[in-house]
Design a protein around this motif. Sequence first.
Motif, PDB file in Angstrom:
ATOM      1  N   SER A  16       0.840  -1.207   0.000  1.00 55.33           N
ATOM      2  CA  SER A  16       0.000   0.000   0.000  1.00 55.33           C
ATOM      3  C   SER A  16       0.871   1.250   0.000  1.00 55.33           C
ATOM      4  O   SER A  16       0.587   2.224  -0.707  1.00 55.33           O
ATOM      5  CB  SER A  16      -0.932  -0.001   1.211  1.00 55.33           C
ATOM      6  OG  SER A  16      -1.826  -1.085   1.180  1.00 55.33           O
ATOM      7  N   GLY A  17       1.941   1.217   0.799  1.00 66.04           N
ATOM      8  CA  GLY A  17       2.858   2.352   0.820  1.00 66.04           C
ATOM      9  C   GLY A  17       3.564   2.536  -0.503  1.00 66.04           C
ATOM     10  O   GLY A  17       3.768   3.674  -0.961  1.00 66.04           O
ATOM     11  N   THR A  18       3.935   1.438  -1.155  1.00 67.24           N
ATOM     12  CA  THR A  18       4.589   1.518  -2.464  1.00 67.24           C
ATOM     13  C   THR A  18       3.644   2.098  -3.505  1.00 67.24           C
ATOM     14  O   THR A  18       4.044   2.930  -4.335  1.00 67.24           O
ATOM     15  CB  THR A  18       5.065   0.121  -2.906  1.00 67.24           C
ATOM     16  OG1 THR A  18       5.971  -0.389  -1.917  1.00 67.24           O
ATOM     17  CG2 THR A  18       5.766   0.184  -4.251  1.00 67.24           C
ATOM     18  N   ALA A  19       2.380   1.649  -3.475  1.00 63.08           N
ATOM     19  CA  ALA A  19       1.395   2.203  -4.398  1.00 63.08           C
ATOM     20  C   ALA A  19       1.219   3.698  -4.170  1.00 63.08           C
ATOM     21  O   ALA A  19       1.163   4.488  -5.122  1.00 63.08           O
ATOM     22  CB  ALA A  19       0.059   1.477  -4.228  1.00 63.08           C
ATOM     23  N   LEU A  44       6.399   8.356   3.129  1.00 60.94           N
ATOM     24  CA  LEU A  44       6.020   7.122   2.444  1.00 60.94           C
ATOM     25  C   LEU A  44       7.128   6.080   2.521  1.00 60.94           C
ATOM     26  O   LEU A  44       6.856   4.879   2.597  1.00 60.94           O
ATOM     27  CB  LEU A  44       5.649   7.428   0.994  1.00 60.94           C
ATOM     28  CG  LEU A  44       4.286   8.099   0.819  1.00 60.94           C
ATOM     29  CD1 LEU A  44       4.101   8.621  -0.599  1.00 60.94           C
ATOM     30  CD2 LEU A  44       3.170   7.136   1.172  1.00 60.94           C
ATOM     31  N   LEU A  45       8.371   6.525   2.517  1.00 57.27           N
ATOM     32  CA  LEU A  45       9.473   5.573   2.729  1.00 57.27           C
ATOM     33  C   LEU A  45       9.364   4.939   4.108  1.00 57.27           C
ATOM     34  O   LEU A  45       9.650   3.741   4.277  1.00 57.27           O
ATOM     35  CB  LEU A  45      10.819   6.286   2.574  1.00 57.27           C
ATOM     36  CG  LEU A  45      11.199   6.697   1.151  1.00 57.27           C
ATOM     37  CD1 LEU A  45      12.537   7.441   1.161  1.00 57.27           C
ATOM     38  CD2 LEU A  45      11.289   5.474   0.232  1.00 57.27           C
ATOM     39  N   ALA A  46       8.926   5.716   5.096  1.00 60.83           N
ATOM     40  CA  ALA A  46       8.734   5.168   6.445  1.00 60.83           C
ATOM     41  C   ALA A  46       7.606   4.146   6.459  1.00 60.83           C
ATOM     42  O   ALA A  46       7.691   3.121   7.151  1.00 60.83           O
ATOM     43  CB  ALA A  46       8.440   6.302   7.435  1.00 60.83           C
ATOM     44  N   VAL A  47       6.540   4.405   5.703  1.00 57.46           N
ATOM     45  CA  VAL A  47       5.435   3.435   5.615  1.00 57.46           C
ATOM     46  C   VAL A  47       5.938   2.125   5.018  1.00 57.46           C
ATOM     47  O   VAL A  47       5.673   1.032   5.542  1.00 57.46           O
ATOM     48  CB  VAL A  47       4.285   4.003   4.757  1.00 57.46           C
ATOM     49  CG1 VAL A  47       3.191   2.936   4.566  1.00 57.46           C
ATOM     50  CG2 VAL A  47       3.694   5.244   5.402  1.00 57.46           C
ATOM     51  N   ILE A  48       6.668   2.232   3.917  1.00 54.26           N
ATOM     52  CA  ILE A  48       7.182   1.032   3.250  1.00 54.26           C
ATOM     53  C   ILE A  48       8.152   0.291   4.162  1.00 54.26           C
ATOM     54  O   ILE A  48       8.092  -0.944   4.290  1.00 54.26           O
ATOM     55  CB  ILE A  48       7.869   1.430   1.924  1.00 54.26           C
ATOM     56  CG1 ILE A  48       6.840   2.026   0.959  1.00 54.26           C
ATOM     57  CG2 ILE A  48       8.545   0.207   1.291  1.00 54.26           C
ATOM     58  CD1 ILE A  48       7.461   2.687  -0.254  1.00 54.26           C
ATOM     59  N   ALA A  49       9.041   1.027   4.814  1.00 51.75           N
ATOM     60  CA  ALA A  49      10.020   0.398   5.702  1.00 51.75           C
ATOM     61  C   ALA A  49       9.341  -0.288   6.880  1.00 51.75           C
ATOM     62  O   ALA A  49       9.726  -1.400   7.274  1.00 51.75           O
ATOM     63  CB  ALA A  49      11.021   1.439   6.202  1.00 51.75           C
ATOM     64  N   GLY A  50       8.326   0.360   7.458  1.00 51.12           N
ATOM     65  CA  GLY A  50       7.611  -0.248   8.576  1.00 51.12           C
ATOM     66  C   GLY A  50       6.914  -1.529   8.170  1.00 51.12           C
ATOM     67  O   GLY A  50       6.980  -2.544   8.879  1.00 51.12           O
TER      68      GLY A  50
END
Length: 228
Positions: A16-19, A44-50
Amino acid sequence: MLNGAVRPGGLAIALSGTAAAAIAMAAAPWVRAQVLPIMVLPLLLAVIAGGAAAAALPRWAAGGAIVAAVAAVQVAGMATVARRDILNFAGAGGTSYDQAYLQSPFLTALAVAAAAAAGLALLMALLLLVDPRRLVRAYRSLEVWAGLLVVAAVPIGLCWALGYGSLSALGQFALWWSVPWGLALVAAGIARAQGRWAAWLSLAGSVALSVACVVAPLLNGPYLRFPD
């Protein structure tokens, strides 16, 4: 059963973060035109990393979920504000109204994708992090009361200090800053140890990015547009 859902849940958050990041990059001209604050990209990088941390390292899933949740809530709020403002700011940097109409669906999609990531991360955090004993005593937690105070006081204080009197400005400051910051503080008040550390780190990172965006106009051009 819950442990078996951690990896798929983390993967769903990361996807979802990548999208959302792909959509944000498609809307990149509006980052430069100040409608979408540039801090959405590191968020958004933090969302993907998490999400990726939860999927790859389940023992870090609890902290990763909190980081992803706070960041995704802030991105969803900023995208919502940008969607409201995009037609008002058409013409900035040479952007036409036709381009604004074309970009508007991207911002709507960004808000939806970020909200989906936030919902997944909040659900995972709730299931993995919340300490029932601390939840029962939440009314005695300084962090919980501080979070609720931040949600209400930050927008009111900013509107008073900057001379804004509209509900629109109040909502903008709430979506940009006070809601994600308040969420982080409440999480710090009701979560187990790993979640508390993640919540404090998320709060510190969000505040630092926000300050950088406010200060950036003094150094290298505007990166936030305040209410008109």
